[in-house]
Design a protein around this motif. Structure first.
Motif, short mmCIF file in Angstrom:
data_model
loop_
_atom_site.label_atom_id
_atom_site.label_comp_id
_atom_site.label_asym_id
_atom_site.label_seq_id
_atom_site.Cartn_x
_atom_site.Cartn_y
_atom_site.Cartn_z
N ALA A 92 3.52 1.43 -2.79
CA ALA A 92 3.34 0.51 -4.08
C ALA A 92 4.58 1.11 -5.19
O ALA A 92 4.39 0.17 -6.09
N ALA A 94 6.10 -2.24 -5.91
CA ALA A 94 5.73 -3.28 -6.99
C ALA A 94 5.91 -2.91 -8.28
O ALA A 94 6.09 -3.71 -9.03
N ASP A 141 4.40 -9.28 -4.59
CA ASP A 141 2.83 -9.34 -4.44
C ASP A 141 2.51 -8.67 -3.45
O ASP A 141 1.31 -8.13 -3.56
N ALA A 167 -2.97 -11.52 -2.78
CA ALA A 167 -2.26 -11.67 -3.81
C ALA A 167 -2.35 -13.07 -4.63
O ALA A 167 -2.04 -13.14 -5.76
N GLU A 211 -4.30 -10.10 -7.10
CA GLU A 211 -4.06 -8.77 -6.89
C GLU A 211 -2.67 -8.26 -6.39
O GLU A 211 -2.07 -9.20 -5.70
N LYS A 212 -2.26 -7.17 -6.45
CA LYS A 212 -1.04 -6.58 -5.75
C LYS A 212 -1.66 -5.82 -4.49
O LYS A 212 -2.54 -4.91 -4.51
#
Ligand code: SAH
Ligand code: SF4
Ligand code: F3S
Length: 449
Positions: free
Chosen positions: A95, A98, A105, A123, A127-128
């Motif tokens: 993560a 991001a 994404d 995505a 959302e990520k």
């Protein structure tokens, strides 16, 4: 079959793979999967709706490149495509990617990419989406069947992951534990590739020669058994495998090189260093002598086999004396081709916290000396091929009219003027000239007739 999780089936995609051949294979499987989901391939990342960067974490430079690549994906109007970071950097940095690059994404690891369509759908809802699972069920069962790839050569991943834990290397962390794909799945995938026009298959694995499985009769077999079975397939002309670990070169595999005609006379067998002290610090679990013994036996089985190696210079604690031993090993073996790298300090690996990290300038100097010797050996090998009659599998068009480029059994690129012949043909030639990276050849009269 289209998944209803993707709202717009006519979107375009671009997959860009970095790093090893296993990543190339994964990238092809991702592209096939996106195709099955209704996506259309775009030639270039800039105008695609979805870009997958299939990344490599092996050395710092390769890993850092991801961020400049992400930066370049901005369009003229400031918008970006949907960006998915896959592969080994995804697994290693998760993560964090991001956070560092907000335009990303989706982050998906090498063992979870069969879930890409669902992640993209998440995505698209804003959302990520991050998936770094190494699920017990293998991704291979969830991927669409191979369609054959219109090219005469193909990769086929048979083994994944690594349990060796060399102290410099990230692969055991990014790819997970060693697993072997089941025999029946591999035969089925190979048949699909051959039916699609493939004539040469390269079996892949981080430790491909650690592959094991059971044949149709339930007998335990190793990679040599798999190769033996594949060699029975009509239409499949050539078999290669990479990358191997010296400790997994079994008697059976060595013997296979002398027995199976379709198995090409080429062995990529990384050694990394020529000093036992450094090999021990690297946790390679083989010695210089045991490596030399393997090479000797492979050459007994197949005298014309080409040997290729990987080398790392500047591992922590490497002295001039250690380095000289690596040069000596290179002299002793005579490598026909090779890859060599400056040691790169990778976060989380045991070697990163070792004392006596070698200075950059010293590493650069050693790499230059090492590569000068390796290049000389490669040139010598290529020159020794001049005058030989051999067979090529034609793989692509050359720069000039009627020129095609094929591979020799020893994996050299060979240029030949062959009007009327096509990519995918096999042709008998005589080698007429040699450069450092490729050869020239002329058609043998028999081939023209
Ligand atoms: N499984 C293979 C290859 C793995 S990675 C093997 O056992 O050899 C491919 C090559 O990258 C390695 O052979 C090694 O030469 C190089 N490599 C791996 N980690 C590295 C690091 N931290 N710095 C420099 N080169 C590295
Ligand atoms: Fe990395 Fe060593 Fe495994 Fe090769 S054998 S992938 S170099 S840990
Ligand atoms: Fe790179 Fe991962 Fe292959 S780190 S070399 S892409 S296994």
């Amino acid at each position: 079959m289209k998944s209803d999780s993707l709202p717009n089936p006519q979107k375009t995609f671009h997959v860009k793979s970095f790093g090893c051949q296993m990543n190339v294979y994964d990238g092809e499987r991702m592209a096939e999967m996106l195709g099955a989901e209704g996506y259309v391939a775009a030639a270039d990342g800039a105008d695609a709706d979805l870009v997958v960067l299939n990344t490599c974490h092996i050395r710092e430079k390769a890993a850092e490149k991801v961020y400049s690549d992400i930066g370049r994906l901005k369009r003229a109007d400031g918008s970006t495509p949907t960006i998915a970071v896959a592969g080994c950097v995804a697994q290693a940095e998760g993560a964090e990617i991001a956070r560092r690059a907000p335009s990303v994404d989706v982050v998906v690891g090498p063992q979870a990419y069969h879930r890409l369509p669902g992640l993209i759908a998440r995505a698209e809802r804003g959302e990520k989406a991050v998936d770094l699972d190494m699920p017990l069920e293998s991704k291979f069962g969830a991927l669409p069947k191979r369609s054959g790839n219109q090219r005469p050569t193909a990769f086929l991943t048979v083994q994944e992951g690594c349990d060796k834990f060399c102290t410099y290397c990230v692969v055991p962390y990014t790819r997970g534990a060693e697993i072997s794909r089941p025999f029946a799945d591999l035969i089925a995938e190979a048949r699909a590739l051959v039916a699609g026009g493939v004539r040469e298959i390269t079996l892949l694995g981080q430790n491909v020669n650690a592959w094991d499985g059971e044949d149709e009769q339930g007998r335990a077999i190793g990679l040599d058994g798999l190769i033996r079975e594949l060699a029975k397939e009509d239409g499949l002309e050539r078999i290669r495998y990479t990358t191997s670990h010296p400790n997994d070169m079994t008697d059976g595999l060595i013997a296979a090189h002398g027995e199976i005609e379709k198995l090409m006379p080429f062995l990529h067998l990384p050694v990394q260093a020529g000093s036992d002290r450094i090999l021990a610090a690297m946790n390679r679990s083989h010695s210089v002598d045991s490596y030399l013994r393997v090479i000797e036996r492979v050459r007994e089985a197949r005298p014309d086999i080409a040997i290729s190696g990987d080398f790392i210079v500047g591992f922590p604690g490497e002295t001039e004396e250690d380095f000289d031993k690596t040069m000596k090993l290179i002299e002793d073996v005579g490598f026909d081709t090779s890859f060599s790298f400056i040691y790169s300090r990778r976060p989380g690996t045991p070697a990163a916290s070792m004392e006596d990290q070698v200075e950059e300038a010293v590493m650069n100097d050693r790499l230059q000396r090492l590569q000068a010797l390796l290049n000389e050996q490669q040139q010598g090998f290529n020159e020794a091929t001049v005058g030989r009659a051999t067979r090529l599998l034609l793989e692509r068009k050359g720069k000039h009219d009627g020129q095609l480029i094929g591979k020799s059994p020893w994996l050299q690129s060979v240029h030949v003027t062959a009007p009327g012949l096509a990519i995918g043909d096999m042709v008998d030639v005589r080698v007429t000239s040699a450069g450092p990276n490729s050869l020239g050849a002329e058609l043998l009269m028999e081939a023209v007739a």
